[in-house]
Design a protein around this motif. Structure first.
Motif, PDB file in Angstrom:
ATOM      1  N   LEU A 127       0.836  -1.206   0.000  1.00 50.61           N
ATOM      2  CA  LEU A 127       0.000   0.000   0.000  1.00 50.61           C
ATOM      3  C   LEU A 127       0.866   1.250   0.000  1.00 50.61           C
ATOM      4  N   SER A 128       1.919   1.244   0.799  1.00 49.61           N
ATOM      5  CA  SER A 128       2.816   2.396   0.864  1.00 49.61           C
ATOM      6  C   SER A 128       3.535   2.610  -0.465  1.00 49.61           C
ATOM      7  N   ALA A 129       3.890   1.514  -1.138  1.00 48.01           N
ATOM      8  CA  ALA A 129       4.673   1.618  -2.367  1.00 48.01           C
ATOM      9  C   ALA A 129       3.862   2.150  -3.543  1.00 48.01           C
ATOM     10  N   ILE A 130       2.570   1.847  -3.593  1.00 52.75           N
ATOM     11  CA  ILE A 130       1.803   2.206  -4.790  1.00 52.75           C
ATOM     12  C   ILE A 130       0.746   3.281  -4.549  1.00 52.75           C
ATOM     13  N   SER A 131       0.693   3.830  -3.326  1.00 47.05           N
ATOM     14  CA  SER A 131      -0.279   4.890  -3.061  1.00 47.05           C
ATOM     15  C   SER A 131       0.349   5.941  -2.160  1.00 47.05           C
ATOM     16  N   GLY A 132      -0.426   6.926  -1.813  1.00 49.88           N
ATOM     17  CA  GLY A 132       0.074   7.982  -0.933  1.00 49.88           C
ATOM     18  C   GLY A 132      -0.093   7.665   0.532  1.00 49.88           C
ATOM     19  N   ALA A 133      -0.582   6.463   0.857  1.00 47.14           N
ATOM     20  CA  ALA A 133      -0.801   6.117   2.260  1.00 47.14           C
ATOM     21  C   ALA A 133       0.523   5.885   2.970  1.00 47.14           C
ATOM     22  N   GLU A 134       0.500   6.098   4.282  1.00 43.66           N
ATOM     23  CA  GLU A 134       1.706   5.909   5.087  1.00 43.66           C
ATOM     24  C   GLU A 134       1.404   5.015   6.285  1.00 43.66           C
ATOM     25  N   PRO A 135       1.077   3.751   6.036  1.00 48.47           N
ATOM     26  CA  PRO A 135       0.795   2.850   7.154  1.00 48.47           C
ATOM     27  C   PRO A 135       2.069   2.508   7.914  1.00 48.47           C
ATOM     28  N   LYS A 136       1.883   2.107   9.174  1.00 41.94           N
ATOM     29  CA  LYS A 136       3.029   1.654   9.959  1.00 41.94           C
ATOM     30  C   LYS A 136       3.515   0.329   9.391  1.00 41.94           C
ATOM     31  N   ILE A 137       4.840   0.207   9.227  1.00 41.99           N
ATOM     32  CA  ILE A 137       5.415  -0.986   8.612  1.00 41.99           C
ATOM     33  C   ILE A 137       6.477  -1.553   9.552  1.00 41.99           C
ATOM     34  N   GLY A 138       6.447  -2.855   9.753  1.00 42.09           N
ATOM     35  CA  GLY A 138       7.450  -3.509  10.587  1.00 42.09           C
ATOM     36  C   GLY A 138       7.551  -4.975  10.230  1.00 42.09           C
TER      37      GLY A 138
END
Length: 340
Positions: free
Chosen positions: A179-190
């Protein structure tokens, strides 16, 4: 602890306004010293209304407003004048909300359109003034009705996210990274399970200004339909997505995990499997030459693509496949509407 930025559930105590009392009054003028009854009716109590707002995507505001009361109606006045009605109380909610009576579990309605309204607590009717009670045998009635109590209840509001495509996968399958790679969203990633504790929405932009909305739904675990892990509180978001993108890591048993995800959806709501499905095998960059071992390859009757969000491997191909599936759904819906 910081303030929560997303809420998909709220419980609110709502109460309609009390109806105003009718008036006991008699006409008194200079040349009419003994006029008849002219007490007016009380005003109706206001309603508590849930209204759709397309600008919202969370129930956060309602979570912090536990009690919502509409205004009471005013008492009736002389000269048969009705008291002022109580003002309605409006609660705004995003598209995709379903509201229930918290005690009986009765389904009160669903918000699917902007500015759609559902009355969740009705105001009480105003009482009748004494002029209604005059008769040939009682020319001077000295009583009027009290107003009625407004409806009072606890309601539960559930939000089911509306998106073109929903990401379905076990924890740490790479959903947030995609989602972060292909959109403007900035979800928490771990790199650990349950990094995503709340759904995230992102708008994916393609060439020629084509766009679609993608929902990153928190990771499912086996037996989630029975409430394990994050449970069904997030499974319900899948209901609103037109296309389901299943994501399985190349590091796992791909066919087993895909079938396990299908089993969870089937156990929760079997009709979810009627939605178009795509399988993305993620984290291909962790394999030598981006190649799956022969024993891990799958042959399914759905579009399947091997990707790496970290290196953009086959991401454009995935977006085109998603777009084609979304267009197929919309075309089918239009055909059904035209023949219906």
């Amino acid at each position: 602890m910081g303030r929560v930025q997303f809420a998909d559930y709220a419980k609110v105590y709502v109460k309609g306004g009390h109806g105003g009392a009718g008036s006991v009054h008699f006409r008194r003028e200079k040349y009419v010293p003994r006029g008849g009854p002219d007490g007016g009716d009380g005003g109706d109590g206001g309603d508590v209304i849930l209204r759709g707002n397309e600008q919202l995507n969370t129930l956060l505001d309602l979570r912090y407003h536990k009690y919502v009361n509409a205004k009471d109606g005013q008492r009736g006045e002389s000269s048969k004048r009705k008291g002022k009605d109580g003002a309605d109380e409006i609660m705004e909610a995003p598209m995709g909300c379903v509201v229930y009576d918290a005690n009986t579990k009765e389904r009160l309605g669903e918000i699917t359109e902007h500015e759609q309204e559902i009355v969740v607590a009705q105001g009480g009717k105003g009482g009748l003034g004494n002029w209604h009670f005059r008769s040939s045998t009682n020319q001077t009635p000295r009583h009027a009705q009290d107003g009625k109590e407004g409806e009072e209840r606890a309601i539960e509001i559930e939000l089911k996210l509306i998106a073109d495509v929903g990401l379905v996968g076990f924890p740490n399958a790479g959903k947030s990274t995609l989602l972060s790679a292909i959109s403007g969203a900035e979800p928490k990633i771990g790199s650990y399970p349950f990094t995503t504790l709340q759904p995230n929405l992102g708008v994916v932009t393609m060439p020629d200004y084509r766009t679609f909305v993608m929902a990153d739904i928190p990771g499912i675990i086996e037996e989630a339909h029975d409430g394990r892990g994050l449970g069904i509180q997030f499974l319900r978001h899948i209901e609103r997505n037109n296309v389901l993108l299943f994501m399985v890591s190349s590091q796992q048993d791909i066919e087993y995990e895909y079938q396990a995800l299908l089993d969870e959806l089937r156990a929760y709501r079997a009709d979810l499997l009627d939605k178009p499905r795509i399988l993305a095998i993620t984290k291909m960059d962790l394999l030598e030459d981006y190649q799956l071992d022969e024993e891990k390859k799958v042959d399914l009757d759905i579009p399947t693509v091997e990707i790496s969000a970290a290196t953009n491997y086959h991401i454009d191909e995935l977006k085109e496949i998603i777009w084609e599936q979304i267009q197929a759904v919309e075309s089918s819906r239009e055909d059904n509407e035209s023949t219906g």
